[in-house]
Design a protein around this motif. Structure first.
Motif, PDB file in Angstrom:
ATOM      1  N   TRP A  13       0.816  -1.212   0.000  1.00 56.31           N
ATOM      2  CA  TRP A  13       0.000   0.000   0.000  1.00 56.31           C
ATOM      3  C   TRP A  13       0.851   1.264   0.000  1.00 56.31           C
ATOM      4  O   TRP A  13       2.069   1.215   0.233  1.00 56.31           O
ATOM      5  CB  TRP A  13      -0.965  -0.020   1.186  1.00 56.31           C
ATOM      6  CG  TRP A  13      -1.760  -1.294   1.196  1.00 56.31           C
ATOM      7  CD1 TRP A  13      -1.654  -2.343   2.056  1.00 56.31           C
ATOM      8  CD2 TRP A  13      -2.757  -1.686   0.229  1.00 56.31           C
ATOM      9  NE1 TRP A  13      -2.521  -3.358   1.704  1.00 56.31           N
ATOM     10  CE2 TRP A  13      -3.220  -2.979   0.598  1.00 56.31           C
ATOM     11  CE3 TRP A  13      -3.315  -1.065  -0.886  1.00 56.31           C
ATOM     12  CZ2 TRP A  13      -4.195  -3.660  -0.124  1.00 56.31           C
ATOM     13  CZ3 TRP A  13      -4.292  -1.731  -1.604  1.00 56.31           C
ATOM     14  CH2 TRP A  13      -4.724  -3.014  -1.221  1.00 56.31           C
ATOM     15  N   ASP A  14       0.198   2.365  -0.259  1.00 60.24           N
ATOM     16  CA  ASP A  14       0.806   3.697  -0.245  1.00 60.24           C
ATOM     17  C   ASP A  14       1.897   3.851  -1.298  1.00 60.24           C
ATOM     18  O   ASP A  14       2.889   4.550  -1.091  1.00 60.24           O
ATOM     19  CB  ASP A  14       1.379   4.010   1.151  1.00 60.24           C
ATOM     20  CG  ASP A  14       0.314   3.962   2.234  1.00 60.24           C
ATOM     21  OD1 ASP A  14      -0.816   4.399   1.964  1.00 60.24           O
ATOM     22  OD2 ASP A  14       0.612   3.471   3.334  1.00 60.24           O
ATOM     23  N   VAL A  15       1.711   3.198  -2.435  1.00 63.27           N
ATOM     24  CA  VAL A  15       2.678   3.348  -3.527  1.00 63.27           C
ATOM     25  C   VAL A  15       2.008   3.841  -4.805  1.00 63.27           C
ATOM     26  O   VAL A  15       2.679   3.980  -5.832  1.00 63.27           O
ATOM     27  CB  VAL A  15       3.419   2.012  -3.802  1.00 63.27           C
ATOM     28  CG1 VAL A  15       4.307   1.641  -2.628  1.00 63.27           C
ATOM     29  CG2 VAL A  15       2.434   0.895  -4.126  1.00 63.27           C
ATOM     30  N   THR A  16       0.715   4.116  -4.759  1.00 68.02           N
ATOM     31  CA  THR A  16       0.029   4.563  -5.974  1.00 68.02           C
ATOM     32  C   THR A  16       0.613   5.869  -6.494  1.00 68.02           C
ATOM     33  O   THR A  16       0.793   6.037  -7.707  1.00 68.02           O
ATOM     34  CB  THR A  16      -1.476   4.730  -5.707  1.00 68.02           C
ATOM     35  OG1 THR A  16      -2.035   3.457  -5.365  1.00 68.02           O
ATOM     36  CG2 THR A  16      -2.193   5.257  -6.928  1.00 68.02           C
ATOM     37  N   GLY A  17       0.922   6.789  -5.606  1.00 68.86           N
ATOM     38  CA  GLY A  17       1.502   8.065  -6.024  1.00 68.86           C
ATOM     39  C   GLY A  17       2.797   7.893  -6.790  1.00 68.86           C
ATOM     40  O   GLY A  17       2.939   8.395  -7.915  1.00 68.86           O
ATOM     41  N   PRO A  18       3.785   7.191  -6.215  1.00 70.03           N
ATOM     42  CA  PRO A  18       5.040   6.977  -6.954  1.00 70.03           C
ATOM     43  C   PRO A  18       4.852   6.213  -8.261  1.00 70.03           C
ATOM     44  O   PRO A  18       5.533   6.503  -9.251  1.00 70.03           O
ATOM     45  CB  PRO A  18       5.892   6.179  -5.962  1.00 70.03           C
ATOM     46  CG  PRO A  18       5.370   6.532  -4.621  1.00 70.03           C
ATOM     47  CD  PRO A  18       3.894   6.754  -4.811  1.00 70.03           C
ATOM     48  N   ILE A  19       3.925   5.247  -8.283  1.00 69.51           N
ATOM     49  CA  ILE A  19       3.678   4.510  -9.524  1.00 69.51           C
ATOM     50  C   ILE A  19       3.147   5.462 -10.590  1.00 69.51           C
ATOM     51  O   ILE A  19       3.617   5.460 -11.741  1.00 69.51           O
ATOM     52  CB  ILE A  19       2.683   3.354  -9.289  1.00 69.51           C
ATOM     53  CG1 ILE A  19       3.338   2.251  -8.449  1.00 69.51           C
ATOM     54  CG2 ILE A  19       2.189   2.780 -10.613  1.00 69.51           C
ATOM     55  CD1 ILE A  19       2.368   1.166  -8.001  1.00 69.51           C
ATOM     56  N   GLN A  20       2.184   6.294 -10.230  1.00 63.96           N
ATOM     57  CA  GLN A  20       1.624   7.223 -11.214  1.00 63.96           C
ATOM     58  C   GLN A  20       2.654   8.262 -11.639  1.00 63.96           C
ATOM     59  O   GLN A  20       2.694   8.654 -12.814  1.00 63.96           O
ATOM     60  CB  GLN A  20       0.371   7.880 -10.648  1.00 63.96           C
ATOM     61  CG  GLN A  20      -0.785   6.900 -10.450  1.00 63.96           C
ATOM     62  CD  GLN A  20      -2.122   7.591 -10.279  1.00 63.96           C
ATOM     63  OE1 GLN A  20      -2.222   8.816 -10.297  1.00 63.96           O
ATOM     64  NE2 GLN A  20      -3.174   6.803 -10.097  1.00 63.96           N
ATOM     65  N   ASP A  21       3.484   8.701 -10.709  1.00 66.75           N
ATOM     66  CA  ASP A  21       4.541   9.650 -11.072  1.00 66.75           C
ATOM     67  C   ASP A  21       5.496   9.034 -12.090  1.00 66.75           C
ATOM     68  O   ASP A  21       5.939   9.707 -13.032  1.00 66.75           O
ATOM     69  CB  ASP A  21       5.321  10.085  -9.830  1.00 66.75           C
ATOM     70  CG  ASP A  21       4.509  10.982  -8.912  1.00 66.75           C
ATOM     71  OD1 ASP A  21       3.488  11.537  -9.367  1.00 66.75           O
ATOM     72  OD2 ASP A  21       4.899  11.122  -7.739  1.00 66.75           O
ATOM     73  N   LEU A  22       5.815   7.755 -11.887  1.00 67.19           N
ATOM     74  CA  LEU A  22       6.734   7.071 -12.796  1.00 67.19           C
ATOM     75  C   LEU A  22       6.117   6.943 -14.184  1.00 67.19           C
ATOM     76  O   LEU A  22       6.791   7.159 -15.204  1.00 67.19           O
ATOM     77  CB  LEU A  22       7.064   5.696 -12.224  1.00 67.19           C
ATOM     78  CG  LEU A  22       8.063   4.830 -12.997  1.00 67.19           C
ATOM     79  CD1 LEU A  22       9.367   5.579 -13.213  1.00 67.19           C
ATOM     80  CD2 LEU A  22       8.313   3.526 -12.241  1.00 67.19           C
ATOM     81  N   ILE A  23       4.839   6.627 -14.243  1.00 67.13           N
ATOM     82  CA  ILE A  23       4.163   6.529 -15.540  1.00 67.13           C
ATOM     83  C   ILE A  23       4.152   7.894 -16.226  1.00 67.13           C
ATOM     84  O   ILE A  23       4.458   8.009 -17.420  1.00 67.13           O
ATOM     85  CB  ILE A  23       2.724   6.007 -15.352  1.00 67.13           C
ATOM     86  CG1 ILE A  23       2.738   4.583 -14.793  1.00 67.13           C
ATOM     87  CG2 ILE A  23       1.960   6.052 -16.672  1.00 67.13           C
ATOM     88  CD1 ILE A  23       1.373   4.099 -14.321  1.00 67.13           C
ATOM     89  N   ARG A  24       3.793   8.910 -15.472  1.00 65.61           N
ATOM     90  CA  ARG A  24       3.704  10.251 -16.051  1.00 65.61           C
ATOM     91  C   ARG A  24       5.060  10.770 -16.536  1.00 65.61           C
ATOM     92  O   ARG A  24       5.127  11.540 -17.497  1.00 65.61           O
ATOM     93  CB  ARG A  24       3.131  11.223 -15.023  1.00 65.61           C
ATOM     94  CG  ARG A  24       1.646  11.068 -14.789  1.00 65.61           C
ATOM     95  CD  ARG A  24       1.126  12.099 -13.792  1.00 65.61           C
ATOM     96  NE  ARG A  24      -0.322  12.054 -13.733  1.00 65.61           N
ATOM     97  CZ  ARG A  24      -1.132  12.645 -14.605  1.00 65.61           C
ATOM     98  NH1 ARG A  24      -0.616  13.324 -15.615  1.00 65.61           N
ATOM     99  NH2 ARG A  24      -2.435  12.568 -14.495  1.00 65.61           N
ATOM    100  N   SER A  25       6.119  10.359 -15.875  1.00 61.63           N
ATOM    101  CA  SER A  25       7.445  10.869 -16.234  1.00 61.63           C
ATOM    102  C   SER A  25       7.867  10.435 -17.632  1.00 61.63           C
ATOM    103  O   SER A  25       8.625  11.139 -18.304  1.00 61.63           O
ATOM    104  CB  SER A  25       8.492  10.401 -15.218  1.00 61.63           C
ATOM    105  OG  SER A  25       8.806   9.011 -15.411  1.00 61.63           O
TER     106      SER A  25
END
Length: 435
Positions: free
Chosen positions: A386-398
């Protein structure tokens, strides 16, 4: 006090519509807000229908977006139990099933989707179900409970999210479950075979039987009740009830009859730009019915999940208020099945990626999976982490190139990837992923 000189009308009484109405008031709109819904229930959220409410762990009242009194307090005029039957763009009016005609200055279509129907003999039998509305869930709760008490059989046509969540709920009641699907694995169109197989194993461990590579061809009854089903490969399966979980189609009839542009292709939907405007500048669309020209992904997408309604409704409301809006939210959804909870972000249908990389322990179902193309992360799914959705989405967006070995290493913080110093040697010889 409401200013009656401006009227914004919302057609659709789901989460997107309710959140749009809420946002209009929160952003200071003082005109009339009229919300039209064809169900008699107040706007509610759909995920509990196949999750907590269906399993009996959540109460019925927990599904509603707002308390009923909230609408009057916010000066939201409700027309519930009344379908919108005609859209008159020239005179800017919506006609309801009871003959009421509602004028609008701006209009938001959040008409949602309807479950696709099985086109086979026997669908008129008692015991054939769909799950899209609260009334469906009300009925299905009783059905699953009875099946569990009587050692009854439920056959589910379709191995998507709804089919699997209902399968898990049915097993929690003790019902026998068989899932029939034409795909080679569950969730094949979303997760591909690599992660789809994991969900097949999960459900088999809990007693679910799968029949892949087949479709229902007939629901056979006895005395008006379901008795068994037949598939196109000649098999028969016992059944007391059948759930059709073969997807949903956008409700676009109102828009189509009014001449609004629709999105081409099998997914369809009301075509909107990044500001959620339709081909008519005074009409907007969001939620399950809208096919958005996604500014980040560069293609038109129609997303049926909860987060799209939650975020799309407010975005459309701000756009109606002439605020600058570019709706670039990544597709996001979540699911709970038995002891597995997961979240998925991004967009990577089969054929769009060339490898799947996992970090963590797949065997224990505590991991993060990534779908990559040319070492760029297209999507990520965290399972029981849990609590990794933000970093995952940031990585996709990058859009950064990442070294698959580094991506698979739990010792490397996800937040460090996608940065100039943390992306890793994506083009290094021998870089490879783990499926």
């Amino acid at each position: 006090m409401v200013d009656a000189h401006r009227t914004f009308v919302i057609v659709g009484g789901g989460l997107a519509g309710a959140k749009a109405a809420e946002t209009l008031r929160a952003e200071g709109f003082t005109g009339r807000v009229i919300l039209i819904g064809d169900e008699r229930d107040h706007p509610y959220e759909r995920p509990p229908l196949s999750k907590g409410y269906l399993t009996g762990s959540d109460e019925r009242d927990s599904v509603f977006v707002h308390e009923p009194a909230w609408y009057a307090g916010a000066d939201i005029e409700l027309h519930l139990g009344q379908p919108a039957v005609r859209l008159d763009r020239e005179n800017k009016a919506v006609s309801l099933g009871d003959g009421t005609r509602v004028h609008y200055d701006k209009l938001l279509l959040v008409t949602g989707a309807e479950p696709r129907r099985l086109e086979v003999p026997g669908t008129d039998l008692a015991g054939v179900h769909h799950l899209r509305r609260l009334a469906h869930a009300d009925r299905l709760r009783g059905v699953l409970s009875a099946l569990g008490q009587e050692n009854g059989h439920l056959v589910i046509a379709g191995a998507g999210w709804i089919g699997l969540e209902v399968a898990a709920a049915a097993r929690s009641y003790g019902a026998e479950v068989t899932v029939v699907a034409p795909s080679p694995t569950p969730l094949h169109s979303v997760l591909g075979p690599e992660l789809g197989a994991l969900f097949a194993d999960l459900h088999r461990e809990h007693g679910v039987r799968f029949h892949f590579g087949a479709r229902l061809t007939e629901i056979v009854g006895e005395d008006g009740l379901v008795h068994h089903v037949r598939t196109d490969d000649g098999d028969e399966h016992p059944a007391h009830d059948v759930l059709a979980a073969i997807g949903a189609a956008p409700r676009t009839a109102l828009a189509e009859a009014a001449g609004l542009e629709l999105a081409p292709g099998p997914s369809g939907g009301i075509a909107v730009d990044a500001a959620l405007r339709t081909s008519d500048p005074d009409i907007y669309a969001a939620g399950d019915a809208a096919a958005v020209r996604h500014p980040l992904l560069g293609e038109r997408l129609r997303v049926e999940h909860w987060a799209n309604a939650l975020n799309g409704g407010p975005a459309a409301a701000r756009s109606m208020l002439d605020q600058e809006v570019s709706y670039d939210r990544l597709p996001y959804f979540f699911s709970d099945q038995y002891d597995l909870g997961m979240e998925y972000s991004g967009y990577a249908p089969p054929g769009s990626y060339d490898q799947v990389v996992c970090r963590g322990d797949v065997g224990k179902r505590e991991f993060v999976a990534f779908w990559l193309r040319d070492n760029q992360v297209l999507a990520g799914m965290n399972a029981n982490i849990w609590d990794v959705t933000g970093p995952i989405q940031d990585l996709i967006r990058s859009g950064a190139k990442v070294d698959p070995h580094t991506l698979a290493d739990p010792g490397v913080p996800l937040a460090s990837l996608g940065t100039p110093d943390g992306a890793g040697a994506a083009d290094a010889p021998g870089a490879a992923g783990t499926a």
